[in-house]
Write a protein that holds these residues in place. Structure first.
Motif, mmCIF file in Angstrom:
data_model
loop_
_atom_site.group_PDB
_atom_site.id
_atom_site.type_symbol
_atom_site.label_atom_id
_atom_site.label_comp_id
_atom_site.label_asym_id
_atom_site.label_seq_id
_atom_site.Cartn_x
_atom_site.Cartn_y
_atom_site.Cartn_z
ATOM 1 N N THR A 23 0.672 -0.774 -0.208
ATOM 2 C CA THR A 23 0.018 0.164 -0.272
ATOM 3 C C THR A 23 0.680 1.327 -0.351
ATOM 4 N N LEU A 24 1.970 1.673 0.366
ATOM 5 C CA LEU A 24 3.173 2.394 0.947
ATOM 6 C C LEU A 24 3.031 2.275 -0.631
ATOM 7 N N LEU A 25 3.485 1.791 -1.860
ATOM 8 C CA LEU A 25 3.924 1.931 -2.657
ATOM 9 C C LEU A 25 2.694 2.785 -3.940
ATOM 10 N N GLY A 26 1.594 2.041 -3.083
ATOM 11 C CA GLY A 26 0.675 3.051 -4.070
ATOM 12 C C GLY A 26 0.687 4.292 -3.603
ATOM 13 N N VAL A 27 0.594 4.181 -2.188
ATOM 14 C CA VAL A 27 0.423 6.409 -1.766
ATOM 15 C C VAL A 27 1.060 6.621 -2.608
ATOM 16 N N VAL A 28 2.871 6.181 -2.678
ATOM 17 C CA VAL A 28 4.064 7.249 -3.287
ATOM 18 C C VAL A 28 3.339 7.198 -4.748
ATOM 19 N N MET A 47 -2.837 0.197 -5.684
ATOM 20 C CA MET A 47 -2.642 0.406 -4.476
ATOM 21 C C MET A 47 -3.271 -1.327 -4.396
ATOM 22 N N ALA A 48 -3.773 -1.111 -4.849
ATOM 23 C CA ALA A 48 -4.493 -2.652 -4.302
ATOM 24 C C ALA A 48 -3.648 -4.098 -4.880
ATOM 25 N N VAL A 49 -3.438 -3.896 -5.858
ATOM 26 C CA VAL A 49 -2.341 -4.909 -6.265
ATOM 27 C C VAL A 49 -1.462 -5.096 -5.506
ATOM 28 N N GLY A 50 -0.172 -4.248 -5.364
ATOM 29 C CA GLY A 50 0.882 -4.111 -4.566
ATOM 30 C C GLY A 50 0.102 -4.778 -2.996
ATOM 31 N N ALA A 51 -1.072 -4.275 -2.764
ATOM 32 C CA ALA A 51 -1.035 -4.836 -1.093
ATOM 33 C C ALA A 51 -1.362 -6.351 -0.556
ATOM 34 N N LEU A 52 -2.431 -6.792 -1.914
ATOM 35 C CA LEU A 52 -2.295 -8.431 -1.858
ATOM 36 C C LEU A 52 -1.489 -9.056 -2.372
ATOM 37 N N LYS A 53 -0.767 -8.535 -3.209
ATOM 38 C CA LYS A 53 0.374 -9.023 -3.700
ATOM 39 C C LYS A 53 1.234 -9.455 -2.739
ATOM 40 N N GLY A 54 1.146 -8.397 -1.923
ATOM 41 C CA GLY A 54 2.741 -7.706 -1.263
ATOM 42 C C GLY A 54 2.019 -9.437 0.564
ATOM 43 N N TYR A 55 0.795 -9.100 0.546
ATOM 44 C CA TYR A 55 0.666 -9.937 1.431
ATOM 45 C C TYR A 55 0.803 -12.022 1.366
ATOM 46 N N GLU A 56 0.285 -12.231 -0.171
ATOM 47 C CA GLU A 56 1.372 -12.953 -0.192
ATOM 48 C C GLU A 56 2.415 -13.376 -0.479
ATOM 49 N N LEU A 57 3.095 -12.336 -1.156
ATOM 50 C CA LEU A 57 4.630 -12.805 -1.254
ATOM 51 C C LEU A 57 5.565 -12.732 0.077
ATOM 52 N N LEU A 58 4.541 -11.803 1.259
ATOM 53 C CA LEU A 58 5.837 -12.175 2.606
ATOM 54 C C LEU A 58 4.868 -13.823 3.482
ATOM 55 N N ALA A 67 -7.026 -11.990 2.363
ATOM 56 C CA ALA A 67 -7.488 -10.913 1.408
ATOM 57 C C ALA A 67 -8.713 -9.770 2.269
ATOM 58 N N ALA A 68 -9.352 -10.251 3.456
ATOM 59 C CA ALA A 68 -9.792 -9.091 4.477
ATOM 60 C C ALA A 68 -9.346 -8.128 5.142
ATOM 61 N N ILE A 69 -7.777 -8.437 6.286
ATOM 62 C CA ILE A 69 -7.098 -7.853 6.222
ATOM 63 C C ILE A 69 -6.632 -7.100 5.274
ATOM 64 N N SER A 70 -6.063 -7.334 4.037
ATOM 65 C CA SER A 70 -5.304 -6.332 3.135
ATOM 66 C C SER A 70 -5.960 -5.383 2.192
ATOM 67 N N SER A 71 -7.408 -5.698 2.568
ATOM 68 C CA SER A 71 -8.608 -4.919 1.899
ATOM 69 C C SER A 71 -8.918 -3.336 2.609
ATOM 70 N N LEU A 72 -8.866 -4.059 4.139
ATOM 71 C CA LEU A 72 -9.272 -2.393 4.909
ATOM 72 C C LEU A 72 -8.161 -1.767 4.959
ATOM 73 N N LEU A 73 -6.725 -2.900 4.710
ATOM 74 C CA LEU A 73 -5.314 -1.393 4.961
ATOM 75 C C LEU A 73 -5.694 -0.426 3.389
ATOM 76 N N ILE A 74 -5.411 -1.312 2.189
ATOM 77 C CA ILE A 74 -6.180 -0.876 0.989
ATOM 78 C C ILE A 74 -7.374 0.349 1.409
ATOM 79 N N LEU A 75 -8.242 0.317 1.565
ATOM 80 C CA LEU A 75 -9.466 1.045 1.900
ATOM 81 C C LEU A 75 -8.588 3.093 3.182
ATOM 82 N N VAL A 76 -8.100 2.366 3.561
ATOM 83 C CA VAL A 76 -8.123 3.493 4.661
ATOM 84 C C VAL A 76 -6.493 3.963 4.129
ATOM 85 N N MET A 77 -5.550 3.232 2.911
ATOM 86 C CA MET A 77 -4.688 3.799 2.772
ATOM 87 C C MET A 77 -4.663 4.673 1.745
#
Length: 606
Positions: A23-28, A47-58, A67-77
């Motif tokens: 999501t930081l990548l999306g913010v930038v 923003m969406a792809v970066g957050a979801l793929k970041g969760y899957e990668l790490l 997906a729920a945690i990532s989506s919440l982060l996406i909405l906030v960020m």
């Protein structure tokens, strides 16, 4: 020996870190694209792809929890990125720091100093693109995460390579189409009205009512996505093949089985179209039957190492027990690794198949999920109405211009209301002087002054002016100006004509004070704040009266009306006359003139 393929465990903490970095990548990207002058909405995809793929990668894999945690982060960020973009834009326009601009944005929106429809419209578009990026990424991630667990050891039910009675039940994607369409419809039921409301808002002068209603529709899409995803996943499971061999049910994942070299049954790769029974030729189906027969025989006889790729592609469901049946699926448990029970959901996509003899086999396509669609429509309507109500309330609030001073924020991009005209046939304007109760005022009066000939395309018209209510207002310049004082505030209003702009009107009013010998404070004269795009000007001056025994603060204000005519007002503070009604009057005048008027303490508090 078969190539080992282990399913990575999920690490929620590491996944959250990955999603946050994404999501930081999306913010930038949002901020950078916005500062370059381009529409930053497309950065919502990043923003969406970066957050979801970041969760899957790490995190190892993308589960429903992830997906729920990532989506919440996406909405906030996404909200943070949008607000930060506007804050940075304010720094150069208003001379504020980024952090200060970020903090005052809600106040500027409430005061009407930032164009609410534009601000919220940008946020709606950003969320829209974020939604378009999030849905396919989540579905794809959950589809790969839905691969079966690798058994650590399956008990052999037969010895050797022969199996009694092996029956194949191909899954029918067409049977699941009603569920898939209703689930997809539930996810996007708010999309069409959201876009329609957004376009309608733009067509109606960027109405905040329509814009926030559109935002409510988009938020409804995000919420319904998590209720619809189980149905979408169930449809993907219909691509599997169910097999019954003796007393054991097996689940065969066709793409995984086809990836095992010696069990390959088709040259298709599944890169563009998922491998499933319905697209196979007769020859490929026969080869698939042979591959399944051989795989089941080797797995039940223990000739294949536990945890192999084959054991993941062809997975036994020993001791399968169904505890719930719906119109679309059976839900049950089976004995997994270490003897622990694992849950499984089997779609009713297999003609003639039933998990056990006590259950009725599926004979026809599943019905649509009308309840999901109804819930989506109700939620969309509720959030759209809530957004429209909020937008209507904000649209109806008074717009405020910046308070005089060096830290003045941006004015409203829309002009203040045009003055109303009173036909000359009406009674004497002085008889119409009254408290502005129709505007919600208790201490501020509405008076009328003569408008210059031709201002409204006619002569003999009048302009409304807001002054403190008093019993004896003064009409000056043959009725072309009005002055009234009460509760420590004095306001003089007139219509000024100039070939220049609002700043020229304010500067002329100041020069008249200078030429009259006004005794100004040292450093008591502030710069004229002019907002070119809206043709509004404000200047604050401080001075003495009566041999420096009385202090005065004046706010000089000019606002363009039409045809070179400006509403010119001098709002003067009289601290020694302020009483208990002064704060309420100050608030009403701030609203009437769309200004954040400074609060000057009474004389006994100064």
């Amino acid at each position: 020996m078969e190539k080992q393929r282990k399913k990575r465990p999920e690490n929620v903490v590491a996944g959250v870190v990955g999603a946050f970095l994404g999501t930081l990548l999306g913010v930038v990207c949002t901020v950078v694209i916005g500062q370059l002058g381009y529409v930053a909405s497309v950065s919502g995809l990043i923003m969406a792809v970066g957050a979801l793929k970041g969760y899957e990668l790490l995190g190892g894999r993308l589960s429903k929890k992830g997906a729920a945690i990532s989506s919440l982060l996406i909405l906030v960020m996404t909200w943070l990125a949008h607000r930060l973009t506007w804050a940075i834009a304010l720094t150069s326009a208003a001379g504020l720091g980024v952090f200060e601009s970020f903090q005052v944005i809600p106040e500027l929106l409430e005061a009407g100093l930032l164009e609410g429809p534009a601000y919220w419209g940008d946020l709606v578009m950003l969320y829209l693109f974020t939604l378009l990026g999030a849905v396919p990424t989540i579905i794809g991630g959950l589809r790969s995460a839905d691969l079966p667990d690798l058994p650590q050891g399956a008990a052999a039910s037969a010895q050797g390579g022969e199996l009694p009675g092996l029956t194949l039940y191909p899954g029918s994607v067409a049977w699941m189409r009603p569920l898939r369409l209703s689930a997809a419809g539930a996810m996007f039921v708010g999309l069409i009205p959201g876009i329609a409301l957004l376009l309608t808002g733009f067509a109606n002068g960027a109405s905040l009512t329509f814009t926030l209603a559109a935002l409510g529709c988009i938020v409804a899409c995000f919420i319904m996505m998590f209720f619809a995803l189980p149905g979408i996943q169930l449809c993907y499971r219909s691509m599997n093949l169910m097999v019954r061999s003796g007393g054991t049910v097996w689940r065969v994942t066709l793409p995984m089985l086809n990836n095992a070299d010696t069990y390959r049954f088709t040259k298709r790769t599944g890169a563009f179209r998922a491998i499933r029974w319905e697209i196979l030729t007769e020859e490929e189906r026969e080869q698939l039957k042979v591959s399944v027969q051989r795989a089941v025989a080797l797995l039940t006889s223990g000739q294949v190492m536990p945890g192999s790729a084959l054991s993941a592609a062809v997975m036994p469901l020993p001791n399968l027990r169904i505890y719930k049946e719906t119109r679309w699926a059976w839900k049950g448990t089976y004995s997994g690794r270490d003897g622990r029970e694992k849950k499984i959901t089997i779609p009713k996509a297999y003609q003639g198949f039933a998990p056990s003899q006590e259950l009725e086999a599926a004979q026809q396509p599943v019905p649509p999920h009308w309840g999901l669609l109804a819930a989506a429509a109700a939620l969309t309507a509720a959030l759209a109405l809530a957004g429209a109500g909020l937008g209507w309330t904000l649209d109806g609030g008074g717009r405020k211009d910046p308070a005089p001073g060096s830290s003045a924020p941006l004015p409203s991009p829309t002009q203040t209301a045009q003055p109303s005209a009173i036909p000359s046939a009406q009674p004497d304007p002085q008889s119409l002087f009254h408290v502005g109760e129709e505007l919600g005022y208790e201490l501020t009066a509405v008076g009328y002054i003569k408008a210059p000939d031709g201002m409204f395309g006619q002569s003999g018209s009048y302009v409304d002016a807001h002054v403190p209510y008093s019993e004896d207002p003064s009409y000056l310049e043959d009725g072309c100006a009005i002055r009234s004082a009460a509760h420590g505030m004095e306001v003089t209003v007139k219509i000024a004509q100039t070939e220049g702009n609002a700043a020229d009107v304010v500067d002329l009013a100041y020069e008249l004070m200078v030429s009259s010998g006004t005794d100004f404070y040292e450093d008591g004269v502030q710069e004229t704040h002019y907002f070119d795009e809206y043709d509004i000007a404000v200047k604050q001056v401080s001075y003495f009266e009566e041999d420096r025994t009385k202090v005065r603060v004046a706010v000089l204000y000019a606002d363009y009306k039409q045809d070179g005519c400006y509403l010119s007002a001098a709002i003067v503070y009289q601290p020694e006359l302020m009483d208990e009604d002064y704060p309420a009057l100050l608030s009403e005048l701030s609203d009437a003139y769309a200004l954040n008027l400074p609060e000057i303490p009474p004389m006994d508090e100064a």
